[in-house]
Design an enzyme around this catalytic site. Structure first.
Site, PDB file in Angstrom:
ATOM      1  N   LYS A  22      49.992  -9.215 101.681  1.00  0.00           N
ATOM      2  CA  LYS A  22      49.355  -8.961 100.130  1.00  0.00           C
ATOM      3  C   LYS A  22      50.501  -8.794  99.189  1.00  0.00           C
ATOM      4  O   LYS A  22      50.678  -9.263  98.091  1.00  0.00           O
ATOM      5  CB  LYS A  22      48.339  -7.763 100.268  1.00  0.00           C
ATOM      6  CG  LYS A  22      48.223  -7.258  98.875  1.00  0.00           C
ATOM      7  CD  LYS A  22      47.030  -6.426  98.992  1.00  0.00           C
ATOM      8  CE  LYS A  22      47.678  -4.841  99.071  1.00  0.00           C
ATOM      9  NZ  LYS A  22      48.340  -4.192  97.803  1.00  0.00           N
ATOM     10  N   ASN A  23      51.424  -7.704  99.797  1.00  0.00           N
ATOM     11  CA  ASN A  23      52.376  -7.267  98.728  1.00  0.00           C
ATOM     12  C   ASN A  23      53.478  -8.382  98.491  1.00  0.00           C
ATOM     13  O   ASN A  23      54.338  -8.194  97.747  1.00  0.00           O
ATOM     14  CB  ASN A  23      53.128  -6.052  99.361  1.00  0.00           C
ATOM     15  CG  ASN A  23      52.062  -4.846  98.896  1.00  0.00           C
ATOM     16  OD1 ASN A  23      50.995  -4.979  98.532  1.00  0.00           O
ATOM     17  ND2 ASN A  23      52.285  -3.846  99.620  1.00  0.00           N
ATOM     18  N   ARG A  92      46.958  -2.405  89.571  1.00  0.00           N
ATOM     19  CA  ARG A  92      48.115  -2.191  88.949  1.00  0.00           C
ATOM     20  C   ARG A  92      49.289  -3.393  88.858  1.00  0.00           C
ATOM     21  O   ARG A  92      50.021  -3.451  88.243  1.00  0.00           O
ATOM     22  CB  ARG A  92      48.806  -0.863  89.572  1.00  0.00           C
ATOM     23  CG  ARG A  92      49.992  -0.309  89.134  1.00  0.00           C
ATOM     24  CD  ARG A  92      50.370   0.811  89.897  1.00  0.00           C
ATOM     25  NE  ARG A  92      51.951   0.664  89.861  1.00  0.00           N
ATOM     26  CZ  ARG A  92      52.721   1.289  89.215  1.00  0.00           C
ATOM     27  NH1 ARG A  92      51.928   1.997  87.936  1.00  0.00           N
ATOM     28  NH2 ARG A  92      54.069   1.328  89.179  1.00  0.00           N
ATOM     29  N   CYS A 116      46.111   6.569  89.269  1.00  0.00           N
ATOM     30  CA  CYS A 116      45.664   5.968  90.489  1.00  0.00           C
ATOM     31  C   CYS A 116      45.601   6.822  91.700  1.00  0.00           C
ATOM     32  O   CYS A 116      46.149   8.243  91.438  1.00  0.00           O
ATOM     33  CB  CYS A 116      46.529   5.015  90.834  1.00  0.00           C
ATOM     34  SG  CYS A 116      47.034   4.786  92.548  1.00  0.00           S
ATOM     35  N   ARG A 121      52.028   7.164  89.406  1.00  0.00           N
ATOM     36  CA  ARG A 121      52.629   5.803  89.349  1.00  0.00           C
ATOM     37  C   ARG A 121      53.173   5.196  87.953  1.00  0.00           C
ATOM     38  O   ARG A 121      52.396   4.680  87.407  1.00  0.00           O
ATOM     39  CB  ARG A 121      51.489   4.696  90.036  1.00  0.00           C
ATOM     40  CG  ARG A 121      51.142   5.186  91.427  1.00  0.00           C
ATOM     41  CD  ARG A 121      50.149   4.066  91.775  1.00  0.00           C
ATOM     42  NE  ARG A 121      51.222   3.044  92.534  1.00  0.00           N
ATOM     43  CZ  ARG A 121      50.484   2.232  93.533  1.00  0.00           C
ATOM     44  NH1 ARG A 121      49.103   2.083  93.747  1.00  0.00           N
ATOM     45  NH2 ARG A 121      51.328   1.411  94.161  1.00  0.00           N
ATOM     46  N   ILE A 123      55.719   3.700  85.054  1.00  0.00           N
ATOM     47  CA  ILE A 123      56.339   2.193  85.135  1.00  0.00           C
ATOM     48  C   ILE A 123      57.851   2.411  84.121  1.00  0.00           C
ATOM     49  O   ILE A 123      58.097   1.246  83.528  1.00  0.00           O
ATOM     50  CB  ILE A 123      55.476   1.227  84.226  1.00  0.00           C
ATOM     51  CG1 ILE A 123      54.750   2.008  82.715  1.00  0.00           C
ATOM     52  CG2 ILE A 123      53.940   0.996  85.047  1.00  0.00           C
ATOM     53  CD1 ILE A 123      54.122   0.880  82.020  1.00  0.00           C
ATOM     54  N   ASP A 124      58.206   3.511  84.014  1.00  0.00           N
ATOM     55  CA  ASP A 124      59.392   3.689  83.257  1.00  0.00           C
ATOM     56  C   ASP A 124      60.639   2.674  83.531  1.00  0.00           C
ATOM     57  O   ASP A 124      61.294   2.133  82.795  1.00  0.00           O
ATOM     58  CB  ASP A 124      59.860   5.094  83.179  1.00  0.00           C
ATOM     59  CG  ASP A 124      60.044   5.714  84.346  1.00  0.00           C
ATOM     60  OD1 ASP A 124      59.138   5.348  85.412  1.00  0.00           O
ATOM     61  OD2 ASP A 124      61.233   6.436  84.824  1.00  0.00           O
ATOM     62  N   LEU A 125      60.678   2.507  85.054  1.00  0.00           N
ATOM     63  CA  LEU A 125      61.993   1.522  85.528  1.00  0.00           C
ATOM     64  C   LEU A 125      61.742   0.076  84.938  1.00  0.00           C
ATOM     65  O   LEU A 125      62.510  -0.465  84.755  1.00  0.00           O
ATOM     66  CB  LEU A 125      62.123   1.918  86.762  1.00  0.00           C
ATOM     67  CG  LEU A 125      62.423   3.093  87.384  1.00  0.00           C
ATOM     68  CD1 LEU A 125      62.332   3.257  88.732  1.00  0.00           C
ATOM     69  CD2 LEU A 125      63.729   3.607  86.901  1.00  0.00           C
ATOM     70  N   ASP A 305      52.758   3.333 103.112  1.00  0.00           N
ATOM     71  CA  ASP A 305      51.776   2.442 103.245  1.00  0.00           C
ATOM     72  C   ASP A 305      51.057   2.623 104.925  1.00  0.00           C
ATOM     73  O   ASP A 305      49.987   2.014 105.152  1.00  0.00           O
ATOM     74  CB  ASP A 305      51.920   1.093 102.938  1.00  0.00           C
ATOM     75  CG  ASP A 305      51.766   1.063 101.461  1.00  0.00           C
ATOM     76  OD1 ASP A 305      51.401   1.869 100.787  1.00  0.00           O
ATOM     77  OD2 ASP A 305      52.066  -0.397 101.086  1.00  0.00           O
ATOM     78  N   ARG A 397      40.611  -4.361  99.602  1.00  0.00           N
ATOM     79  CA  ARG A 397      41.900  -4.740  98.718  1.00  0.00           C
ATOM     80  C   ARG A 397      43.045  -5.010  99.469  1.00  0.00           C
ATOM     81  O   ARG A 397      44.080  -5.936  99.106  1.00  0.00           O
ATOM     82  CB  ARG A 397      42.106  -3.632  97.897  1.00  0.00           C
ATOM     83  CG  ARG A 397      41.367  -3.345  96.751  1.00  0.00           C
ATOM     84  CD  ARG A 397      41.838  -2.366  95.975  1.00  0.00           C
ATOM     85  NE  ARG A 397      43.412  -2.286  95.793  1.00  0.00           N
ATOM     86  CZ  ARG A 397      44.050  -1.416  95.621  1.00  0.00           C
ATOM     87  NH1 ARG A 397      43.863  -0.081  95.945  1.00  0.00           N
ATOM     88  NH2 ARG A 397      45.309  -1.692  95.621  1.00  0.00           N
TER      89      ARG A 397
HETATM   90  C1  UD1 Z   1      54.703  -0.996  96.049  1.00  0.00           C
HETATM   91  C2  UD1 Z   1      53.410  -1.509  97.137  1.00  0.00           C
HETATM   92  C3  UD1 Z   1      52.579  -0.195  97.349  1.00  0.00           C
HETATM   93  C4  UD1 Z   1      53.677   0.727  98.097  1.00  0.00           C
HETATM   94  C5  UD1 Z   1      54.901   1.013  97.234  1.00  0.00           C
HETATM   95  C6  UD1 Z   1      55.846   1.832  98.167  1.00  0.00           C
HETATM   96  C7  UD1 Z   1      52.943  -3.736  96.052  1.00  0.00           C
HETATM   97  C8  UD1 Z   1      51.803  -4.584  95.249  1.00  0.00           C
HETATM   98  N1  UD1 Z   1      52.669  -2.274  96.309  1.00  0.00           N
HETATM   99  O1  UD1 Z   1      53.918  -0.576  95.082  1.00  0.00           O
HETATM  100  O2  UD1 Z   1      51.676  -0.819  98.570  1.00  0.00           O
HETATM  101  O3  UD1 Z   1      52.867   2.008  98.668  1.00  0.00           O
HETATM  102  O4  UD1 Z   1      55.538  -0.150  96.779  1.00  0.00           O
HETATM  103  O5  UD1 Z   1      56.570   1.535  99.058  1.00  0.00           O
HETATM  104  O6  UD1 Z   1      53.963  -4.109  96.717  1.00  0.00           O
HETATM  105  N2  UD1 Z   1      58.272   4.905  89.972  1.00  0.00           N
HETATM  106  C9  UD1 Z   1      58.763   5.394  88.699  1.00  0.00           C
HETATM  107  N3  UD1 Z   1      58.873   4.611  87.852  1.00  0.00           N
HETATM  108  C10 UD1 Z   1      58.676   3.160  87.842  1.00  0.00           C
HETATM  109  C11 UD1 Z   1      58.187   2.552  89.017  1.00  0.00           C
HETATM  110  C12 UD1 Z   1      57.756   3.464  90.100  1.00  0.00           C
HETATM  111  O7  UD1 Z   1      58.980   6.752  88.939  1.00  0.00           O
HETATM  112  O8  UD1 Z   1      58.798   2.776  86.803  1.00  0.00           O
HETATM  113  C13 UD1 Z   1      57.984   5.824  91.193  1.00  0.00           C
HETATM  114  C14 UD1 Z   1      56.571   5.744  91.431  1.00  0.00           C
HETATM  115  O9  UD1 Z   1      55.631   6.680  90.755  1.00  0.00           O
HETATM  116  C15 UD1 Z   1      56.499   5.949  92.979  1.00  0.00           C
HETATM  117  C16 UD1 Z   1      57.818   5.444  93.618  1.00  0.00           C
HETATM  118  O10 UD1 Z   1      58.478   5.340  92.287  1.00  0.00           O
HETATM  119  O11 UD1 Z   1      56.468   7.556  93.144  1.00  0.00           O
HETATM  120  C17 UD1 Z   1      57.484   4.245  94.340  1.00  0.00           C
HETATM  121  O12 UD1 Z   1      56.799   3.207  93.564  1.00  0.00           O
HETATM  122  P1  UD1 Z   1      57.195   1.740  93.711  1.00  0.00           P
HETATM  123  O13 UD1 Z   1      58.081   1.530  94.692  1.00  0.00           O
HETATM  124  O14 UD1 Z   1      57.282   1.146  92.153  1.00  0.00           O
HETATM  125  O15 UD1 Z   1      55.530   1.151  94.428  1.00  0.00           O
HETATM  126  P2  UD1 Z   1      54.865  -0.078  93.780  1.00  0.00           P
HETATM  127  O16 UD1 Z   1      55.717  -1.353  93.580  1.00  0.00           O
HETATM  128  O17 UD1 Z   1      53.695   0.385  92.633  1.00  0.00           O
END
Ligand code: UD1
Length: 418
Positions: A22-23, A92, A116, A121, A123-125, A305, A397
């Site tokens: 899926k990912n 998301r 969530c 979660r 999205i700043d990055l 996960d 999902r």
């Molecule tokens: C992806 C996976 C999810 C998995 C996660 C971590 C997909 C579709 N989903 O989620 O199954 O659990 O990786 O392995 O691939 N963060 C920030 N700012 C950002 C983005 C992330 O602070 O802009 C933080 C998040 O809050 C979290 C951490 O980084 O604490 C990890 O998030 P991220 O690696 O981005 O996970 P996803 O891509 O959402």
């Protein structure tokens, strides 16, 4: 409402083919937006999140079909750059459309993804990375709109190796002018798969799988056929299923290197695992030994996960284990449900102290999120009596009909209406 009814206590046996990841499929489907043409993406599982992604693609103008496990997408008629709010709210990962739509059309609007069950979660990055590529955004009244006449390559440092941000930025940078480097990039196998897909389209990306990804922008990309990698989290869930329920199974279509951290840990706690090419043979006859200290961390560390499923497994160990969650702060909702089944777990400051018990007892429990739900199904396989797992839409999902996968391995599990 649907639920799973599980009669515990049956050892697993037989063979199962692991479905596509899926990912890996989600960002690859989003990346098809980058070029005009006809794509065929193979081994795409039938999952709720995939359905939502395909619906978004179709609402913005693509022609989409998902037959057997092949997705055909014609992206020539895409005209809309506003990701529909209702679909954005359902998943998301719709945020993956941001990079590709911005790169192809110079504009994209999304509604801000909400909170969530497993944590904040942020999205700043994603936002700062796209800004570093020269795009500007307005964040007002719940919408984020990015615009850019043309994206320009740049050096981007991620303060955390976010999987989603790394993928979004790769997809934006492939059509940018000049060279982009993403430092402290995530190293997950799904990122390598995205690099392979983008390169098959004609992009110039290297370094995925390491912490620095370098992308030389190209003016145009082309449509292709592609097969996604097997799902390492589904593989890991079945490894732990045998650890919990005991038995002897073979998993086909796996990449053992993608689950090294898990293999090493559960081998040490008593499960036998043999690897032949893409086949894994797993055997377990005894109660697990505890694992002293596990910490979830970005790949190649132990995946968040699989934390919930591992907790179900260690709940039956002959001693106390300690597990720290470092990726998602709120990811312990399964603890109270496992306790209903007899587990003994104490959580303090993101660390779970898991005191092994002799057995689980069947109970009525609720899945709070996807992987928490999988953990409850695993616990049900080992429980004395009947377990009813509710809110299984979360499990759908990420696992294609998990009850059929487990039935194929001899488990007594059925989908019921309650
Ligand atoms: C992806 C996976 C999810 C998995 C996660 C971590 C997909 C579709 N989903 O989620 O199954 O659990 O990786 O392995 O691939 N963060 C920030 N700012 C950002 C983005 C992330 O602070 O802009 C933080 C998040 O809050 C979290 C951490 O980084 O604490 C990890 O998030 P991220 O690696 O981005 O996970 P996803 O891509 O959402």
């Amino acid at each position: 409402m649907e639920a799973f009814a599980i009669e515990g206590g049956k050892p697993l046996s037989g063979t199962l083919r692991i479905h596509g990841a899926k990912n890996a499929a989600l960002p690859i489907l989003a990346a098809t937006v980058l070029a005009e043409g006809q794509f065929e993406i193979h081994d795409v599982p039938h999952l709720k999140d995939i359905e939502v992604m395909l619906k978004i693609l179709s609402e913005i103008g693509a022609k989409v079909s998902h037959k057997e496990h092949c997705v055909s997408i014609d992206t020539s008629q895409i005209h809309e750059t506003h990701v529909p709010d209702e679909l954005m709210g359902q998943m998301r990962s719709s945020i993956f459309l941001m990079g590709p739509l911005l790169a192809r059309f110079g504009e994209v609007t999304i509604s801000r993804p909400g909170g969530c069950a497993i944590g904040e979660r942020r999205i700043d990055l994603h936002l700062s990375g796209l800004t570093a590529l020269g795009a500007e955004y307005v964040d007002a009244e719940g919408y984020i709109t990015f615009r850019s006449k043309s994206l320009l390559g740049n050096k981007i440092f991620l303060t955390f190796p976010s999987v989603g941000a790394t993928e979004n930025l790769m997809m934006a940078a492939v059509l940018a002018e000049g060279t982009t480097s993403i430092c402290n990039a995530a190293r997950e196998p799904e990122i390598v798969d995205l690099q392979n897909f983008l390169n098959a389209m004609g992009a110039k990306v290297r370094g995925a799988g390491t912490d620095t990804i370098v992308i030389e922008g190209v003016p145009k990309l082309a449509s292709v056929s592609y097969r996604v990698i097997p799902d390492r989290i589904v593989t890991g869930t079945h490894l732990l299923a045998v650890g919990i329920a005991k038995g002897h199974i073979e998993l086909h279509n796996t990449v053992p290197d993608h689950v090294t951290a898990l293999i090493e840990m559960i081998r040490g706690s008593g499960v036998e695992i043999k690897v032949r090419h893409d086949i894994m043979e797993i055997k377990n006859t005894s109660r697990p030994h505890p694992i002293n200290r596990i910490m979830t961390s970005p790949y190649p560390g132990f995946p968040t996960d699989l934390q919930a499923q591992m907790m179900a497994y260690l709940s039956l160990a002959n001693g106390t284990s300690l597990m720290k969650e470092t990726v998602f702060e709120g990811r312990f909702k399964h603890v109270t449900e496992l306790e209903r089944m007899g587990a003994s777990i104490y959580v303090d400051l993101g660390t779970a102290f898991i005191r092994g018990v002799d057995k689980f007892y069947g109970a009525s429990v609720e899945a709070s999120d996807l992987r928490a739900g999988a953990a409850l199904v695993l616990a049900g396989l080992a429980a004395q009596g009947t377990t009813c797992v509710q809110q299984i839409h979360h499990i759908d999902r990420g696992y294609e009909r998990i009850e059929r996968q487990l039935q194929q391995l001899g488990a007594s599990i059925s989908r019921i209406n309650i």
